[in-house]
Design a protein around this motif. Structure first.
Motif, PDB file in Angstrom:
ATOM      1  N   ILE A   1      -0.760   1.734  11.376  1.00 46.35           N
ATOM      2  CA  ILE A   1      -1.603   0.920  12.253  1.00 46.35           C
ATOM      3  C   ILE A   1      -1.624   1.503  13.664  1.00 46.35           C
ATOM      4  CG2 ILE A   1      -1.742  -1.320  13.426  1.00 46.35           C
ATOM      5  CD1 ILE A   1      -0.880  -2.588  10.812  1.00 46.35           C
TER       6      ILE A   1
ATOM      7  N   ASP B   1     -12.448   9.908  -2.938  1.00 47.19           N
ATOM      8  CA  ASP B   1     -12.560  11.145  -3.727  1.00 47.19           C
ATOM      9  C   ASP B   1     -13.439  10.941  -4.941  1.00 47.19           C
ATOM     10  OD1 ASP B   1      -9.204  12.563  -3.249  1.00 47.19           O
ATOM     11  OD2 ASP B   1     -11.065  12.617  -2.060  1.00 47.19           O
TER      12      ASP B   1
ATOM     13  N   ARG C   1      -2.988  17.589  -6.990  1.00 48.44           N
ATOM     14  CA  ARG C   1      -4.059  17.319  -6.031  1.00 48.44           C
ATOM     15  C   ARG C   1      -4.035  15.852  -5.616  1.00 48.44           C
ATOM     16  NH1 ARG C   1      -9.028  17.649  -3.751  1.00 48.44           N
ATOM     17  NH2 ARG C   1     -10.281  15.825  -4.251  1.00 48.44           N
ATOM     18  N   LEU C   2      -3.891  15.014  -6.650  1.00 47.34           N
ATOM     19  CA  LEU C   2      -3.841  13.576  -6.382  1.00 47.34           C
ATOM     20  C   LEU C   2      -2.700  13.255  -5.429  1.00 47.34           C
ATOM     21  CD1 LEU C   2      -4.925  10.761  -7.041  1.00 47.34           C
ATOM     22  CD2 LEU C   2      -3.372  10.704  -9.003  1.00 47.34           C
TER      23      LEU C   2
ATOM     24  N   ASP D   1     -10.984   3.936   3.502  1.00 51.54           N
ATOM     25  CA  ASP D   1      -9.565   4.176   3.768  1.00 51.54           C
ATOM     26  C   ASP D   1      -8.784   4.435   2.470  1.00 51.54           C
ATOM     27  OD1 ASP D   1      -8.057   0.880   3.995  1.00 51.54           O
ATOM     28  OD2 ASP D   1      -9.860   1.545   2.938  1.00 51.54           O
TER      29      ASP D   1
ATOM     30  N   ARG E   1      -8.417  -2.020  13.239  1.00 47.54           N
ATOM     31  CA  ARG E   1      -9.270  -2.980  13.907  1.00 47.54           C
ATOM     32  C   ARG E   1     -10.735  -2.594  13.789  1.00 47.54           C
ATOM     33  NH1 ARG E   1      -7.440  -3.163  19.685  1.00 47.54           N
ATOM     34  NH2 ARG E   1      -7.175  -1.046  19.044  1.00 47.54           N
ATOM     35  N   LYS E   2     -10.996  -1.320  13.852  1.00 46.27           N
ATOM     36  CA  LYS E   2     -12.384  -0.875  13.749  1.00 46.27           C
ATOM     37  C   LYS E   2     -12.802  -0.932  12.290  1.00 46.27           C
ATOM     38  CE  LYS E   2     -12.832   0.790  18.048  1.00 46.27           C
ATOM     39  NZ  LYS E   2     -13.850   0.393  18.998  1.00 46.27           N
TER      40      LYS E   2
ATOM     41  N   ARG F   1      -3.586  14.268  -1.949  1.00 41.05           N
ATOM     42  CA  ARG F   1      -4.579  13.368  -1.336  1.00 41.05           C
ATOM     43  C   ARG F   1      -3.920  12.060  -0.910  1.00 41.05           C
ATOM     44  NH1 ARG F   1      -8.289  14.942   0.961  1.00 41.05           N
ATOM     45  NH2 ARG F   1      -9.802  13.358   0.405  1.00 41.05           N
ATOM     46  N   LEU F   2      -3.019  11.569  -1.791  1.00 46.23           N
ATOM     47  CA  LEU F   2      -2.348  10.316  -1.451  1.00 46.23           C
ATOM     48  C   LEU F   2      -1.471  10.495  -0.210  1.00 46.23           C
ATOM     49  CD1 LEU F   2      -1.433   9.090  -5.019  1.00 46.23           C
ATOM     50  CD2 LEU F   2      -2.905   7.915  -3.391  1.00 46.23           C
TER      51      LEU F   2
ATOM     52  N   LEU G   1       2.701   6.424  -6.969  1.00 42.70           N
ATOM     53  CA  LEU G   1       1.795   7.327  -7.670  1.00 42.70           C
ATOM     54  C   LEU G   1       2.181   8.785  -7.426  1.00 42.70           C
ATOM     55  CD1 LEU G   1      -1.591   5.468  -7.117  1.00 42.70           C
ATOM     56  CD2 LEU G   1      -0.385   5.812  -9.287  1.00 42.70           C
TER      57      LEU G   1
ATOM     58  N   LEU H   1     -11.040   8.978   6.393  1.00 47.21           N
ATOM     59  CA  LEU H   1     -10.180   7.867   5.945  1.00 47.21           C
ATOM     60  C   LEU H   1      -9.975   6.806   7.026  1.00 47.21           C
ATOM     61  CD1 LEU H   1      -7.459   9.947   4.101  1.00 47.21           C
ATOM     62  CD2 LEU H   1      -9.464   8.848   3.145  1.00 47.21           C
ATOM     63  N   SER H   2     -10.547   7.046   8.218  1.00 44.57           N
ATOM     64  CA  SER H   2     -10.407   6.045   9.277  1.00 44.57           C
ATOM     65  C   SER H   2     -11.578   6.150  10.218  1.00 44.57           C
ATOM     66  CB  SER H   2      -9.103   6.266  10.042  1.00 44.57           C
ATOM     67  OG  SER H   2      -9.204   7.460  10.807  1.00 44.57           O
TER      68      SER H   2
ATOM     69  N   VAL I   1      -8.159   6.705  -0.359  1.00 38.13           N
ATOM     70  CA  VAL I   1      -8.494   8.127  -0.602  1.00 38.13           C
ATOM     71  C   VAL I   1      -8.958   8.363  -2.032  1.00 38.13           C
ATOM     72  CG1 VAL I   1      -6.215   8.968  -1.308  1.00 38.13           C
ATOM     73  CG2 VAL I   1      -7.740  10.427   0.008  1.00 38.13           C
TER      74      VAL I   1
ATOM     75  N   GLY J   1      -8.944  -0.487   7.277  1.00 39.09           N
ATOM     76  CA  GLY J   1      -7.498  -0.600   7.450  1.00 39.09           C
ATOM     77  C   GLY J   1      -7.050  -0.820   8.884  1.00 39.09           C
TER      78      GLY J   1
ATOM     79  N   ASP K   1       0.830  -1.206   0.000  1.00 44.74           N
ATOM     80  CA  ASP K   1       0.000   0.000   0.000  1.00 44.74           C
ATOM     81  C   ASP K   1       0.864   1.256   0.000  1.00 44.74           C
ATOM     82  OD1 ASP K   1      -2.567  -1.468   2.110  1.00 44.74           O
ATOM     83  OD2 ASP K   1      -2.386  -1.330  -0.070  1.00 44.74           O
TER      84      ASP K   1
ATOM     85  N   LEU L   1      -1.190   4.627  14.338  1.00 44.94           N
ATOM     86  CA  LEU L   1      -1.831   5.934  14.325  1.00 44.94           C
ATOM     87  C   LEU L   1      -3.334   5.850  14.165  1.00 44.94           C
ATOM     88  CD1 LEU L   1       0.660   7.894  12.030  1.00 44.94           C
ATOM     89  CD2 LEU L   1       0.310   8.235  14.468  1.00 44.94           C
ATOM     90  N   ILE L   2      -3.774   4.743  13.571  1.00 46.58           N
ATOM     91  CA  ILE L   2      -5.153   4.751  13.082  1.00 46.58           C
ATOM     92  C   ILE L   2      -6.175   4.519  14.197  1.00 46.58           C
ATOM     93  CG2 ILE L   2      -5.814   2.358  12.527  1.00 46.58           C
ATOM     94  CD1 ILE L   2      -6.325   3.283   9.712  1.00 46.58           C
ATOM     95  N   ASP L   3      -5.832   3.785  15.218  1.00 51.23           N
ATOM     96  CA  ASP L   3      -6.844   3.417  16.222  1.00 51.23           C
ATOM     97  C   ASP L   3      -6.731   4.206  17.510  1.00 51.23           C
ATOM     98  OD1 ASP L   3      -6.894  -0.004  15.172  1.00 51.23           O
ATOM     99  OD2 ASP L   3      -8.380   1.576  14.910  1.00 51.23           O
TER     100      ASP L   3
ATOM    101  N   LYS M   1     -11.569   6.797  13.360  1.00 45.85           N
ATOM    102  CA  LYS M   1     -11.424   7.980  14.222  1.00 45.85           C
ATOM    103  C   LYS M   1     -11.906   9.220  13.493  1.00 45.85           C
ATOM    104  CE  LYS M   1      -7.376   9.337  15.855  1.00 45.85           C
ATOM    105  NZ  LYS M   1      -6.058   9.327  16.466  1.00 45.85           N
TER     106      LYS M   1
ATOM    107  N   THR N   1      -2.125  12.361   2.302  1.00 38.33           N
ATOM    108  CA  THR N   1      -2.993  12.297   3.486  1.00 38.33           C
ATOM    109  C   THR N   1      -3.388  10.844   3.768  1.00 38.33           C
ATOM    110  OG1 THR N   1      -4.907  12.738   2.105  1.00 38.33           O
ATOM    111  CG2 THR N   1      -3.966  14.604   3.297  1.00 38.33           C
ATOM    112  N   GLN N   2      -3.533  10.075   2.697  1.00 30.85           N
ATOM    113  CA  GLN N   2      -3.832   8.663   2.911  1.00 30.85           C
ATOM    114  C   GLN N   2      -2.694   8.002   3.666  1.00 30.85           C
ATOM    115  OE1 GLN N   2      -6.004   6.294   0.090  1.00 30.85           O
ATOM    116  NE2 GLN N   2      -4.346   4.780   0.135  1.00 30.85           N
TER     117      GLN N   2
END
Lengths: 653, 203
Positions: A649, B16, A615-616, B10, B60-61, A619-620, A555, B34-35, B12, B58, A548, A651-653, B37, A622-623
């Motif tokens: 991982i 979009d 822009r793309l 998740d 656990r949630k 955005r990527l 990109l 994107l998540s 983007v 992406g 990922d 950061l996300i939860d 949260k 931020t992903q």
């Protein structure tokens, strides 16, 4: 009832003296013979016969004086016929030796009697004796079994016996002979009772050591039998209750019953009747009750009827029941028990065997019935105790052997178990090894499949790229050319990642440095205006990014490259690119992209709103939980802050 | 007034794309979350009329957790948009009472239809929701709720296991836990009885 034999040492002299007697005495008494003693050492016995004059006193009231004054003896020589009646017996003795003799009379079996003598000076001498005599009633030096009197030399002397109960028999001997005999008897007794005592003590000690019940019962049996003999010989009376002989004698049979009980308990315990042969257990309990009953009955009846012979007879008769049952037991159990108990069963019947033999042969033995009984029971009991000891000893040894066998078997079982466990372990290990092989193969297969997938995805993406190209060539316009070109380069960026994943053994991450170099090369190849470029890569580590992250970065870089090609200062200039990667302490990454081209036409914010490419890219970023930054410094410099999958991982939860 | 729609995904690029499609259809697409949260943040701070949720976010949630939040805190309709079509995912999704479930890749017209129907059904669903006695169904996990629903459809343990691609002992475990939580005597029939009695709540 009377003993028949007369043992005389000097029969010849007697016959000679007989004539003298006949001449000198009253014709009424001519039937009686005079017994002559002509040697200082003599030993003869007297029973029924011509030397005795007997008179039965049915009134039981005659005194010695009556007898002397009015001798009731008639010419008939009859014998006492009644066990408990009173008799007067007259004997005539003649001492033909030079000196006076001391005569000891022994060998009676009587309840209580008296010896009378008229001394030369006219005084009356009497000597009581008999089983029921109290000790204090006896003369000095006499016992219940013997009396002594003096026999003057020369004149014939009459000796009278007042006998109460039982047959009359008497042994006359000189005191020296008597003492010798007495000593011998005492030694025999000592040996016998010593042996008994030792056996009793031995059994008790064994019981104390092994805690094995049969030893206790063996001690009881030996004690009972020993005490029975002790009592019969009169020692019990003499030592314990000298002045109440009637009570003491009542103990005799009970002692033997006690011993008998001991034998029954021993049989029950040693043969394990309760658990193994419950029917016989009940029989033996019956025997025990019977024994107790006859003991009690015997004691009561004897003290009521004063007939001591009664108890003995009754006991012997009832004992026959026991003996019969012992024999039946022997045959019933012989096959069912092992060696030690077979020995025991033999011991059980010894007493019975000896008693039966004795009952049949006592008539032919020249001693009294009670002595036969005594000797058979004593010797038989001794032999029994020995046999029982042997049986118990065999049992104990067998027990040891059995214990050893059991231990050995346990060892064998343990060894087998160990072996089995070992075998299982070996099997399990083999299973695990097999499984490992299977898993390894499966892993390899999965990896191959993954690679296959990446390969196919790459192929599919290349397909899309080709389709786009063909579309452009077939029906594209000048405007569409740029769009197609931009699309193609995006597809190429993605397809290359899959190609890299397919190429190497690592199916999850790619070497980003290699990828970047290849990507620039490829994208340069796609550009319509091809030029030269120079790429400097400055990474502070060897980054390996996941799928990922790589796709997003790829990109983004694609857009930046496209942008660089768009804003080259002039067409003949070389494109100089520099890529720097720095991994930060907080886990994020900084990727700096620098070209040498002209600055972007608008502000960065505007560009990210208006221009699709930038822009793309934004955005990527931020992903990737990051940001796209821009500044101009001798070229367009883009800074991409991003997090790889691991970081994302967290950061996300 | 344009309906405000929140897209939660998740990826983007896909988010979009969907947002631009929604804008094109006449809705007002908010900045995609994107998540999980980000989604909760957006839902609590912004006015949202409908949410389109991707299941895999992406971490656990999942989108279903977002849906649960929506169920508890808001009264807005929501739609799933996912590439997962397996039974287990579907059953778990059912727990949250979505208004629709779209499968990727989607078409613009499919999305529009689903959104319009969802807004229409919103009224009816919110009436029913008031009748649900949530006291009666205490903290059951998502899988446990699925199992209860399957039991009410008269499926045996074996059948449930086959449908959800889990083992029979897992199903038995869930049944046991449900009985404990609902304070029922253990055993097949007590649970079945309870399910029959409370059938309306389960649907």
């Amino acid at each position: 009832m009377l003993q028949l034999n007369i043992l005389k040492k000097h029969s010849g002299c007697v016959w000679g003296i007989l004539l003298l007697v006949l001449i000198n005495f009253n014709p009424a008494l001519q039937a009686q013979e005079v017994i002559s003693i002509d040697s200082p050492q003599f030993d003869f016995s007297v029973g029924k016969g011509k030397s005795l004059l007997v008179f039965e006193d049915t009134t039981a009231s005659l005194t010695f004086n009556d007898i002397i004054e009015n001798p009731p003896f008639n010419g008939e020589v009859t014998g006492p016929n009644n066990l408990t009646g009173f008799y007067w017996i007259k004997l005539s003795l003649l001492n033909t030796t030079i000196n006076d003799l001391e005569v000891v009379v022994t060998g009676f079996r009587t309840i209580n009697s008296k010896l009378f003598q008229v001394l030369s000076n006219g005084e009356l001498f009497n000597a009581p004796y008999g089983a029921f005599q109290k000790k204090k009633g006896l003369n000095q030096g006499d016992s219940r079994a013997h009396v002594s009197f003096a026999l003057k030399a020369g004149a014939p002397q009459d000796v009278y016996f007042r006998v109460h109960g039982r047959a009359f028999s008497a042994n006359f001997m000189d005191s020296k002979t008597f003492r010798t005999k007495q000593l011998r008897g005492q030694v025999q007794d000592l040996l016998f009772f010593g042996a008994c005592l030792i056996l009793v003590i031995y059994s008790l000690i064994q019981f104390g050591v092994y805690r094995y019940m049969p030893y206790l019962w063996l001690a009881m049996f030996a004690l009972g039998m020993g005490m029975y003999a002790f009592s019969v010989q009169g020692f019990f009376v003499d030592w314990i209750l000298p002045n109440s002989p009637t009570t003491a004698l009542n103990f005799t049979m009970p002692w033997s019953q006690f011993g008998h009980l001991g034998m029954l308990f021993l049989a029950i315990s040693f043969l394990e009747l309760k658990t193994k042969f419950p029917l016989w257990y009940k029989v033996f309990i019956g025997l025990i009750l019977l024994t107790l009953l006859r003991t009690v009955a015997g004691v009561v009846l004897t003290s009521v009827y004063q007939d001591y012979g009664l108890m003995t007879d009754m006991s012997i008769k009832l004992l026959m029941i026991d003996i019969t049952l012992f024999h039946v037991l022997l045959f019933a159990l012989w096959k069912k028990v092992e060696r030690s108990r077979k020995v025991f069963l033999i011991g059980l019947i010894i007493f019975g065997a000896t008693l039966i033999i004795a009952s049949f042969t006592w008539k032919y033995i020249f001693v009294s019935k009670s002595i036969v009984l005594l000797y058979t029971s004593s010797l038989g009991s001794l032999v029994q105790v020995l046999i029982f000891s042997i049986a118990i000893g065999i049992r104990m040894r067998q027990h040891e052997v059995e214990k050893n066998i059991a231990l050995n078997e346990l060892n064998v079982v343990l060894k087998e178990q160990n072996k089995r466990v070992e075998n299982e372990v070996v099997e399990r290990t083999k299973e695990i090894e097999d499984q490992k092989v299977v898993l390894k193969e499966r892993n390899e297969r999965i990896e191959t499949l993954f690679k296959e997938i990446h390969h196919r995805v790459k192929n599919n993406l290349q397909l899309i790229s080709s389709l786009l190209n063909m579309q452009q060539e077939w029906s594209g316009t000048k405007d569409s050319a740029k769009a197609i070109e931009e699309s193609r380069s995006r597809v190429v960026a993605m397809s290359m990642i899959h190609q890299f994943l397919y190429r190497t053994d690592d199916i999850a991450t790619i070497d980003f440095k290699d990828y970047v170099v290849e990507l620039v090369k490829k994208i340069d190849g796609i550009q319509t205006k091809k030029g030269c470029y120079e790429l400097v890569v400055d990474f502070d580590s060897q980054p390996n990014f996941d799928l990922d992250t790589s796709i997003s970065l790829g990109l983004i870089l694609n857009e930046l490259l496209t942008n660089s090609y768009k804003h080259m200062i002039d067409e003949n200039n070389q494109l100089e690119l520099m890529l720097k990667l720095h991994s930060r302490k907080d886990g994020m990454f900084n990727l700096t992209y620098q070209d040498n081209g002209a600055p972007i036409p608008d502000t960065f914010e505007e560009m990210t709103k208006k221009g699709f490419g930038l822009r793309l890219a934004s955005r990527l970023a931020t992903q990737l939980h990051g940001k796209l930054g821009y500044e101009y410094d001798c070229g367009n410099r883009f800074t991409i802050v991003f997090a790889d999958e691991e970081m994302r991982i967290t950061l996300i939860d | 007034m344009k309906k405000r729609i929140l897209v939660v995904d998740d990826e983007v690029i896909i988010a979009d794309d969907l947002c631009s499609t929604l804008n094109g259809l006449g809705y007002d697409a908010l900045e995609p979350a994107l998540s999980y949260k980000q989604a909760i943040d957006m839902l609590s701070t912004e006015t949202v009329d409908l949410a389109i949720l991707d299941i895999n976010l992406g971490g656990r949630k999942t989108g279903m957790d977002v849906a649960e939040y929506i169920q508890e805190a808001l009264e807005i309709p929501f739609i799933y948009l996912s590439s997962h079509t397996d039974t287990k995912t579907l059953e778990l999704a059912k727990n949250t009472m979505p208004y629709a479930y779209l499968v990727k890749p989607y078409g613009a017209s499919d999305v529009m239809a689903a959104i319009e129907i969802a807004f229409n059904n919103q009224k009816r669903y919110s009436e029913n929701k008031g009748n649900i006695d949530t006291e009666q169904i205490p903290s059951l996990t998502a899988m446990e709720k699925v199992v209860i629903r399957k039991i009410s459809e008269n499926l045996s343990t074996k059948e449930i296991a086959e449908q959800l691609f889990i083992s029979e002992s897992t199903v038995k475990n869930h049944r046991h836990n449900i009985c404990v939580k609902l304070d029922l005597a253990p055993g097949t029939h007590s649970l079945l009885k309870w399910v029959m009695e409370n059938n309306q709540y389960i649907q």
